[in-house]
Design a protein around this motif. Structure first.
Motif, PDB file in Angstrom:
ATOM      1  N   GLY A  24      44.848  41.104  42.912  1.00  0.00           N
ATOM      2  CA  GLY A  24      43.899  41.221  41.811  1.00  0.00           C
ATOM      3  C   GLY A  24      42.545  41.713  42.293  1.00  0.00           C
ATOM      4  N   HIS A  25      42.092  41.188  43.409  1.00  0.00           N
ATOM      5  CA  HIS A  25      40.832  41.650  43.998  1.00  0.00           C
ATOM      6  C   HIS A  25      40.932  43.110  44.425  1.00  0.00           C
ATOM      7  N   LEU A  28      40.010  45.686  41.930  1.00  0.00           N
ATOM      8  CA  LEU A  28      38.580  45.972  41.792  1.00  0.00           C
ATOM      9  C   LEU A  28      38.141  46.983  42.845  1.00  0.00           C
ATOM     10  N   GLY A  95      35.419  41.629  37.601  1.00  0.00           N
ATOM     11  CA  GLY A  95      36.583  41.211  36.854  1.00  0.00           C
ATOM     12  C   GLY A  95      36.228  40.763  35.453  1.00  0.00           C
ATOM     13  N   TYR A  96      37.234  40.651  34.600  1.00  0.00           N
ATOM     14  CA  TYR A  96      37.038  40.302  33.187  1.00  0.00           C
ATOM     15  C   TYR A  96      36.446  38.894  33.020  1.00  0.00           C
ATOM     16  N   GLU A 129      42.728  41.511  33.657  1.00  0.00           N
ATOM     17  CA  GLU A 129      43.541  40.567  34.421  1.00  0.00           C
ATOM     18  C   GLU A 129      44.743  41.271  35.033  1.00  0.00           C
TER      19      GLU A 129
END
Length: 284
Positions: A24-25, A28, A95-96, A129
């Motif tokens: 997830g990182h 970005l 992030g969101y 996400e």
């Protein structure tokens, strides 16, 4: 290039806690340009990639703010800090669920409004996400997977094998004499997985490659009851002088108490056979 020059020339930053540097990182980081910098808000609670271990998982420069030093800032104050440290900043990636400022009162919407007010040609990218097999990827879920021994699940979320690093310490002294030789580590900074035996690979001191290994994490319930992190190298005797890194690949079994050394030795031999089978196709 020194840190000051990198910051002066940076045109994009990604901001977050980034404990784990998971997939997830990484999403970005994909939005950063060639002069991008990863800005870590250091909470002091990172235990997946504590301290500067995050740097092993990116080729980008990392810059750290301690949360205690900036948590008092309001939204405008936070933007002013970014503008001071990154004078050429054009793009911010978050992030969101990003929040900032005192009491986390500001969201990504406030960040966008404040930054574009100061820089009308700027850009704020909000990354949605990230999911893996329809399951949202978050650091707290990785911690939970590690706590239940779901190493393969944790590694899928991370995008790499979960790894801890520690200094060599003196063990009980009975391994090499009565069981198998092990390297004993102390890794207080890191979250250790569920107590038990694992298929692992181990890097010794400053070697470039990892050795196939089988590792134990937990209390030595069959001997002195003390807590231990110990790893047995499978491809021969390797001398460890100062430190080692253990990368976890698969969970073998729970921590068990054995009544005799023979029973413990038999279990260890079974663990070694399972680890050798699992690692057979792994290029080290």
């Amino acid at each position: 290039m020194n840190t000051a020059t990198i910051l002066q020339n940076s045109t994009s930053i990604a901001i977050g806690g980034f404990d784990g540097m998971h997939i997830g990182h990484q999403e970005l980081f994909h939005h950063l340009d060639k002069n991008g910098v990863i800005v870590v808000i250091n909470t002091g609670y990172a235990n997946l990639t504590p301290s500067h271990f995050r740097e092993q998982h990116t080729d980008k420069h990392l810059y750290y703010y301690n949360l205690e030093d900036i948590r008092h800032l309001d939204g405008a104050g936070f933007i002013a800090l970014l503008k001071k440290d990154f004078p050429k900043l054009q793009k911010i990636v978050v992030g969101y669920d990003f929040h900032f400022g005192k009491d986390r009162r500001y969201s990504y919407e406030d960040l966008k409004e404040l930054f574009l007010k100061e820089n009308e040609n700027g850009e704020v990218v909000i990354v949605k996400e990230v999911k893996h097999h329809n399951d949202a990827v978050h650091s707290h879920k990785i911690r939970h997977k590690l706590s239940i021994g779901d190493i393969k699940g944790a590694n899928e979320f991370l995008g790499y094998n979960y790894t801890i690093c520690g200094n060599k310490i003196t063990g009980q002294g009975i391994g090499a004499k009565e069981l198998v030789a092990t390297i004993n580590l102390q890794a207080k900074e890191f979250l250790v997985p569920k107590e038990g035996v694992y298929v692992t690979t181990t890097r010794i001191d400053n070697e470039e490659h990892f050795h196939p290994s089988v590792s134990f994490v937990g209390h030595r319930v069959s001997t002195d009851g003390s807590f231990a992190i110990e790893t047995h190298i499978l491809d021969g005797m390797v001398k460890c002088d100062e430190k080692a890194e253990i990368s976890f690949i698969a969970y073998i079994r729970e921590n068990q108490k054995f009544e005799t050394m023979d029973e413990l030795r038999e279990a260890i031999n079974k663990d070694i056979a399972i680890a050798n089978k699992e690692l057979k196709h792994l290029a080290l």
